[in-house]
Design a protein around this motif. Structure first.
Motif, short mmCIF file in Angstrom:
data_model
loop_
_atom_site.label_atom_id
_atom_site.label_comp_id
_atom_site.label_asym_id
_atom_site.label_seq_id
_atom_site.Cartn_x
_atom_site.Cartn_y
_atom_site.Cartn_z
N PHE A 1 0.87 -1.17 0.00
CA PHE A 1 0.00 0.00 0.00
C PHE A 1 0.91 1.23 0.00
O PHE A 1 1.47 1.59 1.03
CB PHE A 1 -0.90 -0.02 1.24
N ALA A 2 1.08 1.84 -1.14
CA ALA A 2 2.00 2.97 -1.27
C ALA A 2 1.23 4.29 -1.18
O ALA A 2 0.17 4.45 -1.77
CB ALA A 2 2.73 2.90 -2.60
N VAL A 3 1.77 5.21 -0.41
CA VAL A 3 1.21 6.56 -0.29
C VAL A 3 2.35 7.56 -0.32
O VAL A 3 3.49 7.23 -0.05
CB VAL A 3 0.39 6.74 1.01
N LYS A 4 2.01 8.79 -0.64
CA LYS A 4 2.99 9.87 -0.61
C LYS A 4 2.62 10.80 0.54
O LYS A 4 1.51 11.31 0.62
CB LYS A 4 3.00 10.64 -1.93
N LEU A 5 3.57 10.98 1.46
CA LEU A 5 3.34 11.80 2.64
C LEU A 5 4.37 12.92 2.72
O LEU A 5 5.47 12.81 2.17
CB LEU A 5 3.42 10.94 3.91
N ASN A 6 4.02 13.94 3.47
CA ASN A 6 4.92 15.05 3.73
C ASN A 6 6.14 14.52 4.50
O ASN A 6 6.02 13.67 5.38
CB ASN A 6 4.17 16.10 4.55
N SER A 7 7.31 15.04 4.20
CA SER A 7 8.54 14.54 4.84
C SER A 7 8.53 14.77 6.35
O SER A 7 9.08 13.97 7.10
CB SER A 7 9.76 15.19 4.20
N GLU A 8 7.90 15.84 6.81
CA GLU A 8 7.82 16.09 8.25
C GLU A 8 6.97 15.01 8.94
O GLU A 8 7.32 14.53 10.02
CB GLU A 8 7.23 17.47 8.52
N LEU B 1 6.57 9.86 12.08
CA LEU B 1 6.24 8.43 12.12
C LEU B 1 7.47 7.58 12.43
O LEU B 1 7.40 6.65 13.23
CB LEU B 1 5.63 7.99 10.79
N GLN B 2 8.59 7.92 11.81
CA GLN B 2 9.82 7.16 12.06
C GLN B 2 10.27 7.32 13.51
O GLN B 2 10.69 6.35 14.14
CB GLN B 2 10.93 7.62 11.11
N ALA B 3 10.16 8.53 14.04
CA ALA B 3 10.55 8.76 15.43
C ALA B 3 9.65 7.97 16.38
O ALA B 3 10.13 7.37 17.35
CB ALA B 3 10.48 10.25 15.75
N LEU B 4 8.36 7.96 16.09
CA LEU B 4 7.42 7.23 16.94
C LEU B 4 7.66 5.72 16.86
O LEU B 4 7.59 5.02 17.86
CB LEU B 4 5.98 7.56 16.53
N ALA B 5 7.98 5.24 15.67
CA ALA B 5 8.26 3.80 15.50
C ALA B 5 9.52 3.39 16.25
O ALA B 5 9.54 2.34 16.90
CB ALA B 5 8.38 3.46 14.02
N THR B 6 10.56 4.21 16.20
CA THR B 6 11.78 3.87 16.94
C THR B 6 11.57 4.01 18.44
O THR B 6 12.12 3.23 19.21
CB THR B 6 12.96 4.75 16.50
#
Length: 89
Positions: A52-59, A64-69
């Motif tokens: 499922f590919a989406v395009k999101l704002n880099s911020e 999301l990456q910070a929350l996942a880590t």
């Protein structure tokens, strides 16, 4: 071909071979067993997963990456959790 072209092609060939080489097993139990894309796709389908590919704002992606880590979970699990919460409300 010129000699420089031949040397350049040799270098490219060596670099390609180095990139395709598997990681030795001594760096981890299963480090040597790398799944190819076809095997990974079959495993994902068996689990009922779909790409499922989406395009999101880099911020937003950074958040999301910070929350996942922070939670020590994968991005797939985090996004699935957030989408489920959003659809439930």
């Amino acid at each position: 071909m010129k000699r420089t072209d031949l040397e350049k092609n040799k270098g490219l060939k060596i670099n390609g071979q180095m990139k395709n080489k598997a990681v030795p097993a001594r760096f981890g139990q299963d480090a040597g067993s790398v799944l190819d894309k076809r095997e990974q796709r079959k495993l994902d389908q068996a689990l009922g997963l779909m790409p499922f590919a989406v395009k999101l704002n880099s911020e937003l992606v950074g958040q999301l990456q910070a929350l996942a880590t922070e939670r020590q979970i994968s991005m797939n699990d985090l996004v699935a959790e957030l989408i489920k919460k959003g659809l439930a409300s």
